[in-house]
Design a protein around this motif. Structure first.
Motif, PDB file in Angstrom:
ATOM      1  N   THR A 168       0.847  -1.191   0.000  1.00  0.00           N
ATOM      2  CA  THR A 168       0.000   0.000   0.000  1.00  0.00           C
ATOM      3  C   THR A 168       0.884   1.243   0.000  1.00  0.00           C
ATOM      4  O   THR A 168       2.107   1.150   0.150  1.00  0.00           O
ATOM      5  CB  THR A 168      -0.889   0.016   1.253  1.00  0.00           C
ATOM      6  OG1 THR A 168      -0.032   0.134   2.404  1.00  0.00           O
ATOM      7  CG2 THR A 168      -1.743  -1.249   1.350  1.00  0.00           C
ATOM      8  N   SER A 169       0.263   2.402  -0.087  1.00  0.00           N
ATOM      9  CA  SER A 169       1.042   3.648  -0.064  1.00  0.00           C
ATOM     10  C   SER A 169       1.772   3.813   1.269  1.00  0.00           C
ATOM     11  O   SER A 169       2.909   4.288   1.301  1.00  0.00           O
ATOM     12  CB  SER A 169       0.153   4.857  -0.362  1.00  0.00           C
ATOM     13  OG  SER A 169      -0.891   4.960   0.572  1.00  0.00           O
ATOM     14  N   ASP A 170       1.152   3.412   2.391  1.00  0.00           N
ATOM     15  CA  ASP A 170       1.834   3.502   3.687  1.00  0.00           C
ATOM     16  C   ASP A 170       3.064   2.598   3.726  1.00  0.00           C
ATOM     17  O   ASP A 170       4.103   2.980   4.277  1.00  0.00           O
ATOM     18  CB  ASP A 170       0.887   3.125   4.835  1.00  0.00           C
ATOM     19  CG  ASP A 170      -0.141   4.212   5.126  1.00  0.00           C
ATOM     20  OD1 ASP A 170       0.070   5.373   4.713  1.00  0.00           O
ATOM     21  OD2 ASP A 170      -1.158   3.889   5.764  1.00  0.00           O
ATOM     22  N   MET A 171       2.958   1.429   3.149  1.00  0.00           N
ATOM     23  CA  MET A 171       4.094   0.515   3.107  1.00  0.00           C
ATOM     24  C   MET A 171       5.211   1.086   2.227  1.00  0.00           C
ATOM     25  O   MET A 171       6.395   0.982   2.570  1.00  0.00           O
ATOM     26  CB  MET A 171       3.651  -0.852   2.609  1.00  0.00           C
ATOM     27  CG  MET A 171       2.689  -1.551   3.558  1.00  0.00           C
ATOM     28  SD  MET A 171       1.847  -2.955   2.792  1.00  0.00           S
ATOM     29  CE  MET A 171       3.125  -4.199   2.913  1.00  0.00           C
ATOM     30  N   LEU A 172       4.839   1.677   1.106  1.00  0.00           N
ATOM     31  CA  LEU A 172       5.838   2.311   0.233  1.00  0.00           C
ATOM     32  C   LEU A 172       6.540   3.447   0.958  1.00  0.00           C
ATOM     33  O   LEU A 172       7.765   3.559   0.905  1.00  0.00           O
ATOM     34  CB  LEU A 172       5.183   2.827  -1.044  1.00  0.00           C
ATOM     35  CG  LEU A 172       4.810   1.779  -2.079  1.00  0.00           C
ATOM     36  CD1 LEU A 172       3.925   2.387  -3.159  1.00  0.00           C
ATOM     37  CD2 LEU A 172       6.062   1.182  -2.690  1.00  0.00           C
ATOM     38  N   LYS A 173       5.769   4.280   1.651  1.00  0.00           N
ATOM     39  CA  LYS A 173       6.352   5.400   2.386  1.00  0.00           C
ATOM     40  C   LYS A 173       7.356   4.892   3.414  1.00  0.00           C
ATOM     41  O   LYS A 173       8.476   5.403   3.511  1.00  0.00           O
ATOM     42  CB  LYS A 173       5.283   6.232   3.072  1.00  0.00           C
ATOM     43  CG  LYS A 173       5.845   7.420   3.837  1.00  0.00           C
ATOM     44  CD  LYS A 173       4.767   8.186   4.578  1.00  0.00           C
ATOM     45  CE  LYS A 173       5.252   9.421   5.263  1.00  0.00           C
ATOM     46  NZ  LYS A 173       6.491   9.334   6.005  1.00  0.00           N
ATOM     47  N   GLY A 174       6.979   3.855   4.169  1.00  0.00           N
ATOM     48  CA  GLY A 174       7.884   3.296   5.165  1.00  0.00           C
ATOM     49  C   GLY A 174       9.165   2.760   4.553  1.00  0.00           C
ATOM     50  O   GLY A 174      10.261   3.004   5.065  1.00  0.00           O
ATOM     51  N   GLY A 175       9.032   2.052   3.451  1.00  0.00           N
ATOM     52  CA  GLY A 175      10.204   1.513   2.775  1.00  0.00           C
ATOM     53  C   GLY A 175      11.127   2.595   2.257  1.00  0.00           C
ATOM     54  O   GLY A 175      12.352   2.500   2.384  1.00  0.00           O
TER      55      GLY A 175
END
Length: 144
Positions: free
Chosen positions: A54-61
């Motif tokens: 998801t976008s939150d996972m992308l941001k974290g990565g």
């Protein structure tokens, strides 16, 4: 500007940013305006390994990866529009990487399919990447 030119510029510019980000040569405050703001709130990213992000996972990565790979480079090739329906465009392209620290193959290549909405700026709705077969990757030039 024609749709192919717009989407090609969008794809190349975004991947140039990824290189700058992982090299640590761009300011950290550029993650939002140059990348995250271009993603639809419900974006789905499926990397070659096959899991859904998801976008939150992308941001974290991306937050964790800033400046982590000084040798990383990307080249985009073969941008092709597959479908245009209203303001939606399905595009494929190949992405060639050198120095990919987290990939088994430090020189790797993938084909990507992207669904974009032709807004200003372009909005990324869905991204799926698949590894190119070893024979194609081995034959591809990595002189960039």
């Amino acid at each position: 500007m024609k749709t192919l030119q717009i989407v090609t510029k969008e794809i190349v510019d975004l991947h140039d940013f990824f290189t700058e980000w992982f090299n640590g040569t761009v300011e950290r405050d550029q993650l939002e305006p140059r990348f995250l703001s271009r993603l639809d709130e419900n974006v789905v990213f499926i990397p070659p390994e096959g899991h859904i992000m998801t976008s939150d996972m992308l941001k974290g990565g991306f937050d964790r990866g800033y400046g982590s790979n000084k040798d990383f480079r990307i080249q985009i090739r073969d941008v092709t529009i597959r479908h245009e329906i209203g303001d939606l465009v399905m595009v494929t392209y190949t992405e060639w990487q050198i120095g990919a620290a987290l990939s088994v193959e430090k020189k790797n290549a993938r084909v990507s399919s992207v669904l974009m909405k032709m807004t200003d700026p372009v909005t990324w709705l869905h991204i799926q990447e698949t590894w190119l077969p070893d024979a194609l990757r081995a034959a591809g030039p990595f002189d960039f």
